[in-house]
Write a protein that holds these residues in place. Structure first.
Motif, PDB file in Angstrom:
ATOM      1  N   PHE A  19     -52.151 -59.461   0.879  1.00  0.00           N
ATOM      2  CA  PHE A  19     -52.093 -58.045   0.512  1.00  0.00           C
ATOM      3  C   PHE A  19     -52.114 -57.191   1.780  1.00  0.00           C
ATOM      4  N   GLU A  20     -53.008 -57.541   2.678  1.00  0.00           N
ATOM      5  CA  GLU A  20     -53.169 -56.757   3.902  1.00  0.00           C
ATOM      6  C   GLU A  20     -51.964 -56.922   4.831  1.00  0.00           C
ATOM      7  N   LEU A  21     -51.387 -58.123   4.889  1.00  0.00           N
ATOM      8  CA  LEU A  21     -50.203 -58.339   5.715  1.00  0.00           C
ATOM      9  C   LEU A  21     -49.029 -57.497   5.225  1.00  0.00           C
ATOM     10  N   ILE A  22     -48.833 -57.479   3.907  1.00  0.00           N
ATOM     11  CA  ILE A  22     -47.743 -56.677   3.338  1.00  0.00           C
ATOM     12  C   ILE A  22     -47.992 -55.198   3.586  1.00  0.00           C
ATOM     13  N   ARG A  23     -49.234 -54.762   3.369  1.00  0.00           N
ATOM     14  CA  ARG A  23     -49.568 -53.353   3.625  1.00  0.00           C
ATOM     15  C   ARG A  23     -49.277 -52.976   5.066  1.00  0.00           C
ATOM     16  N   ASP A  24     -49.693 -53.816   6.021  1.00  0.00           N
ATOM     17  CA  ASP A  24     -49.510 -53.498   7.436  1.00  0.00           C
ATOM     18  C   ASP A  24     -48.030 -53.390   7.799  1.00  0.00           C
ATOM     19  N   ASP A  25     -47.194 -54.268   7.223  1.00  0.00           N
ATOM     20  CA  ASP A  25     -45.760 -54.199   7.491  1.00  0.00           C
ATOM     21  C   ASP A  25     -45.164 -52.898   6.955  1.00  0.00           C
ATOM     22  N   LEU A  26     -45.581 -52.512   5.753  1.00  0.00           N
ATOM     23  CA  LEU A  26     -45.050 -51.292   5.155  1.00  0.00           C
ATOM     24  C   LEU A  26     -45.529 -50.049   5.905  1.00  0.00           C
ATOM     25  N   VAL A  27     -46.776 -50.060   6.340  1.00  0.00           N
ATOM     26  CA  VAL A  27     -47.294 -48.943   7.122  1.00  0.00           C
ATOM     27  C   VAL A  27     -46.529 -48.830   8.438  1.00  0.00           C
ATOM     28  N   ALA A  28     -46.236 -49.981   9.057  1.00  0.00           N
ATOM     29  CA  ALA A  28     -45.477 -49.974  10.310  1.00  0.00           C
ATOM     30  C   ALA A  28     -44.075 -49.417  10.111  1.00  0.00           C
ATOM     31  N   ALA A  29     -43.563 -49.515   8.883  1.00  0.00           N
ATOM     32  CA  ALA A  29     -42.240 -48.980   8.575  1.00  0.00           C
ATOM     33  C   ALA A  29     -42.296 -47.501   8.209  1.00  0.00           C
ATOM     34  N   GLY A  30     -43.482 -46.917   8.274  1.00  0.00           N
ATOM     35  CA  GLY A  30     -43.618 -45.491   8.041  1.00  0.00           C
ATOM     36  C   GLY A  30     -44.024 -45.081   6.648  1.00  0.00           C
ATOM     37  N   LEU A  31     -44.440 -46.035   5.823  1.00  0.00           N
ATOM     38  CA  LEU A  31     -44.842 -45.721   4.450  1.00  0.00           C
ATOM     39  C   LEU A  31     -46.353 -45.548   4.354  1.00  0.00           C
ATOM     40  N   ASP A  32     -46.770 -44.731   3.398  1.00  0.00           N
ATOM     41  CA  ASP A  32     -48.196 -44.517   3.126  1.00  0.00           C
ATOM     42  C   ASP A  32     -48.602 -45.502   2.033  1.00  0.00           C
ATOM     43  N   VAL A  33     -49.363 -46.522   2.384  1.00  0.00           N
ATOM     44  CA  VAL A  33     -49.663 -47.627   1.464  1.00  0.00           C
ATOM     45  C   VAL A  33     -51.170 -47.809   1.306  1.00  0.00           C
ATOM     46  N   THR A  34     -51.592 -48.034   0.073  1.00  0.00           N
ATOM     47  CA  THR A  34     -53.007 -48.267  -0.241  1.00  0.00           C
ATOM     48  C   THR A  34     -53.131 -49.491  -1.129  1.00  0.00           C
ATOM     49  N   ILE A  35     -54.094 -50.343  -0.839  1.00  0.00           N
ATOM     50  CA  ILE A  35     -54.454 -51.446  -1.736  1.00  0.00           C
ATOM     51  C   ILE A  35     -55.571 -50.921  -2.636  1.00  0.00           C
ATOM     52  N   CYS A  36     -55.357 -50.973  -3.932  1.00  0.00           N
ATOM     53  CA  CYS A  36     -56.401 -50.419  -4.806  1.00  0.00           C
ATOM     54  C   CYS A  36     -56.553 -51.229  -6.081  1.00  0.00           C
ATOM     55  N   ASP A  37     -57.677 -51.046  -6.703  1.00  0.00           N
ATOM     56  CA  ASP A  37     -58.021 -51.646  -7.981  1.00  0.00           C
ATOM     57  C   ASP A  37     -57.358 -50.817  -9.077  1.00  0.00           C
ATOM     58  N   PRO A  38     -56.795 -51.429 -10.119  1.00  0.00           N
ATOM     59  CA  PRO A  38     -56.147 -50.636 -11.175  1.00  0.00           C
ATOM     60  C   PRO A  38     -57.098 -49.657 -11.862  1.00  0.00           C
ATOM     61  N   ARG A  39     -58.388 -49.934 -11.804  1.00  0.00           N
ATOM     62  CA  ARG A  39     -59.362 -49.021 -12.417  1.00  0.00           C
ATOM     63  C   ARG A  39     -59.505 -47.725 -11.625  1.00  0.00           C
ATOM     64  N   GLN A  40     -58.925 -47.693 -10.404  1.00  0.00           N
ATOM     65  CA  GLN A  40     -58.947 -46.487  -9.592  1.00  0.00           C
ATOM     66  C   GLN A  40     -57.761 -45.571  -9.872  1.00  0.00           C
ATOM     67  N   LEU A  41     -56.844 -46.018 -10.724  1.00  0.00           N
ATOM     68  CA  LEU A  41     -55.644 -45.239 -11.012  1.00  0.00           C
ATOM     69  C   LEU A  41     -55.880 -44.259 -12.161  1.00  0.00           C
ATOM     70  N   ARG A  42     -55.156 -43.112 -12.098  1.00  0.00           N
ATOM     71  CA  ARG A  42     -55.197 -42.102 -13.155  1.00  0.00           C
ATOM     72  C   ARG A  42     -53.761 -41.654 -13.434  1.00  0.00           C
ATOM     73  N   PHE A  43     -53.443 -41.473 -14.697  1.00  0.00           N
ATOM     74  CA  PHE A  43     -52.134 -40.952 -15.083  1.00  0.00           C
ATOM     75  C   PHE A  43     -52.342 -39.560 -15.651  1.00  0.00           C
ATOM     76  N   GLU A  44     -52.034 -38.562 -14.828  1.00  0.00           N
ATOM     77  CA  GLU A  44     -52.293 -37.174 -15.198  1.00  0.00           C
ATOM     78  C   GLU A  44     -51.097 -36.306 -14.820  1.00  0.00           C
ATOM     79  N   GLY A  45     -50.750 -35.380 -15.693  1.00  0.00           N
ATOM     80  CA  GLY A  45     -49.670 -34.449 -15.407  1.00  0.00           C
ATOM     81  C   GLY A  45     -48.336 -35.119 -15.147  1.00  0.00           C
ATOM     82  N   GLY A  46     -48.119 -36.250 -15.774  1.00  0.00           N
ATOM     83  CA  GLY A  46     -46.865 -36.966 -15.608  1.00  0.00           C
ATOM     84  C   GLY A  46     -46.740 -37.735 -14.310  1.00  0.00           C
ATOM     85  N   ARG A  47     -47.816 -37.844 -13.540  1.00  0.00           N
ATOM     86  CA  ARG A  47     -47.814 -38.584 -12.274  1.00  0.00           C
ATOM     87  C   ARG A  47     -48.941 -39.603 -12.264  1.00  0.00           C
ATOM     88  N   LEU A  48     -48.694 -40.715 -11.586  1.00  0.00           N
ATOM     89  CA  LEU A  48     -49.735 -41.706 -11.370  1.00  0.00           C
ATOM     90  C   LEU A  48     -50.456 -41.359 -10.078  1.00  0.00           C
TER      91      LEU A  48
END
Length: 245
Positions: A3-32
């Motif tokens: 998970f961390e290796l993939i995140r680091d590669d994506l961050v190096a490519a300029g993306l904002d990436v977070t590893i999170c637990d699904p219980r930390q997600l919220r679906f509000e106002g039509g956005r996750l």
């Protein structure tokens, strides 16, 4: 760790990436939303069995995916390709999937005979096998849940006591199981982590990663048992390509 290796590669490519637990997600106002704000793309690593067993923990992710509010890489529908019933379909010679002669030959050479376990098989249904036949041919068969992973619930008939095998097969009839024919597993001597590194016979499982018909790497596993899954006691081993000078 991956998970961390993939995140680091994506961050190096300029993306904002977070590893999170699904219980930390919220679906509000039509956005996750996650811990660090709105989410546009989710690379799902949760296995489908965990999602099904804990539906309340994945409500936000499921609702966002259903609404088309997020791009879900590894979507839930992709788990159909991980359903082991695909093997009994492929080995049923009465079905035509439009495969080429080369593809049909690959199926014959690499996909073991597979049938759905039922209490009593219909002689006209080539996708099923009956309980009594499975009990009788214990030493040449493997029993597997149709939809699980990591070697969970897999039983090798030749390593199982006859009475225990009969009981397992009887229970499995009602739980959705497949039966596969035993294949000859590959074994080699490997040095063991002990004084003077004695050799020990281990099963070797090499699984190539294929991308559009080309191999991009190999997953190699070693195990003292015929079940080589890491969660069942197998070990990952590095693979090196050595060329003579």
């Amino acid at each position: 760790m991956e998970f961390e290796l993939i995140r680091d590669d994506l961050v190096a490519a300029g993306l904002d990436v977070t590893i999170c637990d699904p219980r930390q997600l919220r679906f509000e106002g039509g956005r996750l939303h996650g811990p660090n704000g709105p989410i546009d793309l989710v690379y799902r690593r949760l296995v489908i069995m965990d999602c099904l067993s804990r539906p309340d923990d994945v409500t936000a992710l499921v609702d966002a995916a259903r609404a088309g509010a997020v791009c879900l890489v590894n979507p839930f529908a992709s788990d159909l390709m991980g359903h082991k019933s695909i093997f009994d379909l492929l080995t049923d010679e009465d079905r035509d999937f439009g495969l080429t002669a080369t593809e049909r030959n690959a199926v014959r050479n690499h996909v073991p005979w597979t049938r759905v376990l039922v209490a009593e098989a219909d002689p006209h249904d080539h996708r099923t096998v009956g309980r009594d036949e499975v009990v009788e041919h214990r030493t040449s068969l493997v029993l597997k849940p149709v939809h699980d992973y990591g070697g969970h619930g897999v039983t090798l008939g030749w390593e199982t006591d006859p009475r225990e095998w009969e009981e397992l097969v009887s229970r499995a009839v009602a739980d959705g199981h497949l039966v596969q024919r035993r294949i000859q597993a590959h074994r080699e001597p490997w040095p063991w982590d002990a004084p003077e590194f004695p050799l020990r016979e281990l099963y070797v499982d090499n699984d190539p990663y294929m991308f559009r018909g080309r191999m991009g790497g190999i997953l190699a596993r070693l195990s003292g048992s015929g079940i080589t899954n890491v969660t069942a006691g197998g070990s990952l081993a590095p693979t090196f390509l050595v060329r003579p000078r």
